[in-house]
Design a protein around this motif. Structure first.
Motif, PDB file in Angstrom:
ATOM      1  N   GLN A   6      -0.652   7.030  -0.472  1.00  0.00           N
ATOM      2  CA  GLN A   6      -0.141   7.075   0.899  1.00  0.00           C
ATOM      3  C   GLN A   6      -1.218   7.487   1.895  1.00  0.00           C
ATOM      4  N   VAL A  29       0.281  12.718   8.509  1.00  0.00           N
ATOM      5  CA  VAL A  29      -0.244  11.682   7.622  1.00  0.00           C
ATOM      6  C   VAL A  29      -1.469  12.228   6.889  1.00  0.00           C
ATOM      7  N   ASP A 261      -3.654   2.871   3.605  1.00  0.00           N
ATOM      8  CA  ASP A 261      -4.253   2.178   4.751  1.00  0.00           C
ATOM      9  C   ASP A 261      -5.715   2.572   4.854  1.00  0.00           C
ATOM     10  N   ASN A 412      -3.619  -4.007   6.088  1.00  0.00           N
ATOM     11  CA  ASN A 412      -3.813  -2.565   5.882  1.00  0.00           C
ATOM     12  C   ASN A 412      -5.246  -2.112   6.179  1.00  0.00           C
ATOM     13  N   ARG A 446       3.762   2.011   9.132  1.00  0.00           N
ATOM     14  CA  ARG A 446       4.483   2.972   8.284  1.00  0.00           C
ATOM     15  C   ARG A 446       5.866   3.329   8.835  1.00  0.00           C
TER      16      ARG A 446
END
Length: 469
Positions: A6, A29, A261, A412, A446
């Motif tokens: 993630q 994040v 990403d 991504n 996301r």
């Protein structure tokens, strides 16, 4: 999906990568930032001078009141207190006269009318044509026609003196290019955003500490406190792509760093080497190879006593362009055995790179001495010439068509850097904007859409009426 997959993997620890990391970390994040060098900041970084032991910036970086995203970034990360806002600029005329450039009490765009009227090195006919040229430039909208700003100024009836002593002084400092290599829209942006739209937009903001203390010290702690993994000396060799998806970053050590990403925030001339062939050949990235760079040089001088009574000065003519009294800007008085430090900046310094460094230093010292006699009697204890050969990308006519968006052809993978489509030239503001826009794309992917880009300063009502802004 586990936490490792993630994470957002950011390649490059310059302002674009740092701005994206800060924005993403604020929203919870996970971020891993990879930087090839032993310090953060990219082109806005410092190194320790062996002769003096002092940290010196590779180039003097300043912001302005119109740089709303850079200011927000500094406020967000606790760096704002280390910038000093200058209430006036000091222009040094060809005869050594110091012209103080300060805003009057009127609203924009009249706030600087008195300052322009008082400039000793322009005649009244020059000033009248200058006012008309600014009005005409503000009303020049539409696409880039490919005309250089030098040619535009000739069509606009600007005198040689006004071009050399006003337009060149402002634009070479702001864009680090000669007028024949500057597009009209970028020249317009400098004058509209900084001088005509808002009464506070023109004010220069100067860091009071070395950039290493900002980005290598305080910002490092701010990011790590929020869970950002900072990996220095971790140079990337390339991206692994499978089925139109980035699956990892290969480091030069052989390690592969994986995440969900990816954001490549390196200078434009390093981007293509990281991308696989199938991505590199995409039409949307073709313009990157056509971008050009401009250099900026700094002459660092240490004297045995105070020599400049001002925090900064702008030279209207000569090799020197900006002089910064770094000791005064630091806000402290050094002990008797510590030298006084002055940094002189020369933008668009292609000629400097071809000259002997001692000759460049001597000319700069002579130019300082013609204004301040203390320079001639002081002892120069140390000096150093530093050139950032690719300091900014060149805002040549037609350059906007070459700049890629932050969203790459791979979903991504984001690109960030002042060279991407930000609406700004190669500045700290442009770099931060690019990082914010790339972070917006990641958050949207996301399912966490957020508006990160900060609004510009509001345009004054009188500026809208007079110039149609």
């Amino acid at each position: 999906m586990n936490s490792a997959t993630q994470r957002v993997i950011i390649v490059g620890g310059g302002l674009a990568g740092l701005a994206a990391a800060a924005a993403l970390a604020e929203r919870g994040v996970g971020v891993t930032l990879l930087e090839s060098r032993p310090r953060l900041g990219g082109r806005a970084s410092s190194f320790q001078d062996a002769a003096t032991g002092q940290w010196i910036d590779n180039c003097q970086h300043v912001s302005m009141g119109c740089c709303t995203n850079f200011r927000h970034f500094c406020e967000q990360t606790g760096l704002r207190e280390f910038f000093r806002t200058e209430p006036a600029l000091h222009f040094i005329a060809h005869d050594g006269r110091i012209n103080e450039f300060r805003a009057g009490p009127w609203p924009a765009p009249l706030h600087l009318a008195g300052a322009l009227a008082r400039l000793s090195y322009l005649s009244w006919p020059d000033k009248w044509r200058l006012a008309q040229g600014l009005k005409r430039l503000a009303r020049t909208t539409g696409p880039d026609t490919g005309e250089s700003f030098a040619d535009w100024l000739k069509r606009a009836g600007q005198s040689h003196n006004a071009i050399e002593r006003f337009w060149t002084v402002v634009l070479v400092s702001a864009l680090s290019e000669s007028l024949d290599r500057i597009s009209v829209p970028h020249a317009r942006k400098v004058f509209v955003d900084a001088f005509l739209s808002h009464r506070d937009a023109w004010q220069v903001e100067i860091p009071t500490v070395p950039l290493e203390e900002l980005y290598g010290g305080r910002l490092t702690k701010w990011l790590t406190d929020r869970g950002v993994e900072l990996r220095l000396l971790s140079g990337a060799e390339g991206l692994d792509v499978t089925n139109d998806c980035v699956t990892g970053v290969r480091l030069k050590s052989g390690e592969v760093v994986t995440g969900g990403d990816y954001l490549v925030a390196v200078p434009y001339h390093r981007v293509m080497a990281l991308l696989p062939d199938q991505v590199r050949q995409h039409p949307s990235l073709a313009g990157i190879a056509k971008l050009e760079s401009a250099p900026i040089s700094s002459v660092h001088l240490w004297f045995d006593r105070p020599v400049l009574p001002l925090p900064h000065a702008v030279f209207v003519q000569g090799l020197s362009q900006w002089a910064f009294n770094r000791t005064m800007l630091s806000g402290r008085t050094p002990p008797p055995n510590e030298p006084w430090y002055v940094q002189v900046v020369i933008s668009a310094s292609r000629d400097v790179t071809e000259r002997d460094s001692d000759a460049v230093r001597d000319q700069v010292v002579r130019e300082l001495a013609t204004v301040w006699s203390a320079v001639a009697t002081a002892k120069l204890t140390a000096s150093r010439l530093v050139t950032e050969h690719r300091a900014v990308f060149s805002v040549t006519p037609g350059v906007e068509a070459l700049r890629p968006s932050q969203q790459s052809p791979i979903s991504n993978l984001q690109l960030a850097g002042d060279y991407t489509q930000t609406g700004w030239p190669g500045t700290m503001e442009g770099a931060v904007r690019s990082g914010s826009l790339a972070a917006e794309n990641i958050l949207t992917r996301r399912g966490q859409p957020a508006r990160l880009l900060q609004p510009d300063l509001p345009v004054a009502r009188l500026s809208r009426w007079l110039y149609g802004l």
